[in-house]
Design an enzyme around this catalytic site. Structure first.
Site, PDB file in Angstrom:
ATOM      1  N   HIS A  98       2.864   3.655  -9.726  1.00  0.00           N
ATOM      2  CA  HIS A  98       3.578   4.492  -8.496  1.00  0.00           C
ATOM      3  C   HIS A  98       3.804   5.746  -9.674  1.00  0.00           C
ATOM      4  O   HIS A  98       4.013   5.602 -10.731  1.00  0.00           O
ATOM      5  CB  HIS A  98       4.770   4.226  -7.909  1.00  0.00           C
ATOM      6  CG  HIS A  98       4.651   2.814  -7.364  1.00  0.00           C
ATOM      7  ND1 HIS A  98       3.632   2.542  -6.117  1.00  0.00           N
ATOM      8  CD2 HIS A  98       5.079   1.655  -7.354  1.00  0.00           C
ATOM      9  CE1 HIS A  98       3.797   1.550  -5.764  1.00  0.00           C
ATOM     10  NE2 HIS A  98       4.660   0.541  -6.613  1.00  0.00           N
ATOM     11  N   GLU A 116      11.202   1.647  -8.500  1.00  0.00           N
ATOM     12  CA  GLU A 116      11.600   0.446  -7.639  1.00  0.00           C
ATOM     13  C   GLU A 116      12.455  -0.664  -8.348  1.00  0.00           C
ATOM     14  O   GLU A 116      12.558  -0.384  -9.562  1.00  0.00           O
ATOM     15  CB  GLU A 116      10.549  -0.094  -6.781  1.00  0.00           C
ATOM     16  CG  GLU A 116       9.395  -0.584  -7.629  1.00  0.00           C
ATOM     17  CD  GLU A 116       8.361  -1.010  -6.911  1.00  0.00           C
ATOM     18  OE1 GLU A 116       7.587  -2.171  -6.606  1.00  0.00           O
ATOM     19  OE2 GLU A 116       7.673  -0.141  -6.355  1.00  0.00           O
ATOM     20  N   HIS A 173       2.271  -3.065 -12.268  1.00  0.00           N
ATOM     21  CA  HIS A 173       2.875  -4.228 -11.913  1.00  0.00           C
ATOM     22  C   HIS A 173       2.267  -4.899 -10.637  1.00  0.00           C
ATOM     23  O   HIS A 173       1.180  -4.305  -9.916  1.00  0.00           O
ATOM     24  CB  HIS A 173       4.364  -3.879 -11.338  1.00  0.00           C
ATOM     25  CG  HIS A 173       4.380  -2.740 -10.194  1.00  0.00           C
ATOM     26  ND1 HIS A 173       4.258  -1.592 -10.351  1.00  0.00           N
ATOM     27  CD2 HIS A 173       4.413  -3.121  -9.120  1.00  0.00           C
ATOM     28  CE1 HIS A 173       4.301  -1.035  -9.350  1.00  0.00           C
ATOM     29  NE2 HIS A 173       4.331  -1.886  -8.385  1.00  0.00           N
ATOM     30  N   ARG A 193      -3.722   1.762  -6.630  1.00  0.00           N
ATOM     31  CA  ARG A 193      -4.348   0.327  -6.910  1.00  0.00           C
ATOM     32  C   ARG A 193      -5.240   0.655  -8.383  1.00  0.00           C
ATOM     33  O   ARG A 193      -6.046   1.352  -8.411  1.00  0.00           O
ATOM     34  CB  ARG A 193      -5.247  -0.478  -5.946  1.00  0.00           C
ATOM     35  CG  ARG A 193      -4.309  -0.321  -4.733  1.00  0.00           C
ATOM     36  CD  ARG A 193      -5.300  -1.447  -3.783  1.00  0.00           C
ATOM     37  NE  ARG A 193      -4.720  -1.302  -2.264  1.00  0.00           N
ATOM     38  CZ  ARG A 193      -5.099  -0.958  -1.343  1.00  0.00           C
ATOM     39  NH1 ARG A 193      -6.055  -0.036  -1.621  1.00  0.00           N
ATOM     40  NH2 ARG A 193      -4.476  -0.739  -0.177  1.00  0.00           N
TER      41      ARG A 193
END
Length: 318
Positions: A98, A116, A173, A193
């Site tokens: 991200h 996150e 991740h 992705r």
């Protein structure tokens, strides 16, 4: 207005890697056997939670944020800042990354990047996830991606229930199969992705990859972030601080009895991951059970918790 908790109705998302554990474990009414995400506390435009009690019953959370900012300590910002999910990974998620706030604003015209963190609620024996990579530079990373050297590139980590991972923007991740996690994040849905196991969607098409964006935003080399965790006791409530970050502070609350507390934050987000109890505030009782998500607004004062429950709790860091 709201001297007690604001309970929320979750939003559910179909995902190619999802399953049915959100219904089996939490009793959620899901309509699809590939339900991967429960957006328990969300003001995001792609799926705002709806309030299910009190004066604003039926309102989406983003509308409450915009029209009743006093509930959230009069924080600034056009968007509700955080998003809390429970994820059921029946199969592996794609390997992804991200962007940070600056890249998201410049390239995606969106206010938030995506940092996150994950609390592992449950996982199958031998479960793993991808957390970081082994390349030392951007050029080495790009070469390994081009050559498809995924086993050499990706850093696999074994996990067990109760593990916690802080995942800053730029971290490569992927959550692994057989894992259920609670994710606290910035309110952003921007995902790039890197690799998707050559998996095909329901129409038989390969899913889009975002190789150039991924290379641009990934961190080189990967280094595990250093976080300090602390633990405190308030009567029969154990409060473990899991992370304090620029965007959010996250705790694990374990209640076994009674605790009297004061709501001192702009707002507190609470997700009940085990057990049940009752919150007492302003002379009223508010029962809660596993699977409930609620907000303790700034308009609350003193309150009491009674019960036997585990909760993941968060607030914005100011």
């Amino acid at each position: 207005m709201y001297k007690g908790p604001i309970f929320l109705e979750p939003v559910f998302k179909e995902r190619i890697w999802g399953g049915t554990k959100l219904q089996a474990e939490y009793g959620y009414n899901i309509s699809n056997e590939l339900t991967g995400e429960c957006w328990g506390i969300s003001g995001h435009q792609h799926g705002p939670s709806r309030i299910r009690n009190g004066e604003l019953e039926g309102w989406p959370l983003d509308r409450a944020w915009n029209e009743h900012r006093q509930l959230f300590g009069n924080l600034e910002g056009s968007e509700y800042p955080l998003l809390v999910k429970i994820l059921d990974a029946q199969t592996d998620l794609s390997v992804q990354v991200h962007p940070n706030d600056e890249y998201a604003l410049e390239k995606e015209n969106y206010s938030f990047g995506k940092t996150e963190c994950w609390y592992v609620i449950s996982c199958e024996e031998g479960a793993q996830l991808v957390y970081g990579h082994h390349a030392e530079s951007e050029s080495e990373f790009a070469a390994m991606v081009e050559q498809g050297e995924w086993k050499k590139l990706l850093r696999q980590v074994s996990i067990q229930p109760g593990d916690f991972f802080y995942v800053p923007s730029g971290t490569i991740h992927a959550i692994g199969a057989g894992t259920m996690i609670l994710e606290t994040q910035q309110s952003s849905d921007i995902t790039y992705r890197v690799y998707d196991y050559d998996r095909r969607d329901a129409d038989g098409q390969l899913r889009d990859l975002h190789i150039n964006q991924s290379i641009a935003v990934a961190t080189y080399p990967h280094r595990d972030p250093v976080i300090e965790q602390t633990e405190a006791k308030v009567q029969d409530l154990t409060i473990k601080q899991l992370v304090e970050d620029t965007y959010f502070t996250v705790y694990l609350w374990k209640l076994n009895g009674t605790a009297e507390l004061v709501q001192e934050f702009s707002f507190l987000q609470v997700s009940v991951i085990e057990g049940r109890g009752t919150l007492y505030a302003d002379g009223k009782e508010y029962p809660f059970v596993k699977g409930d998500h609620y907000i303790l607004p700034a308009t609350m004062d003193e309150y009491r918790l009674e019960g036997d429950a585990e909760m993941v709790v968060s607030h914005v860091t100011i």
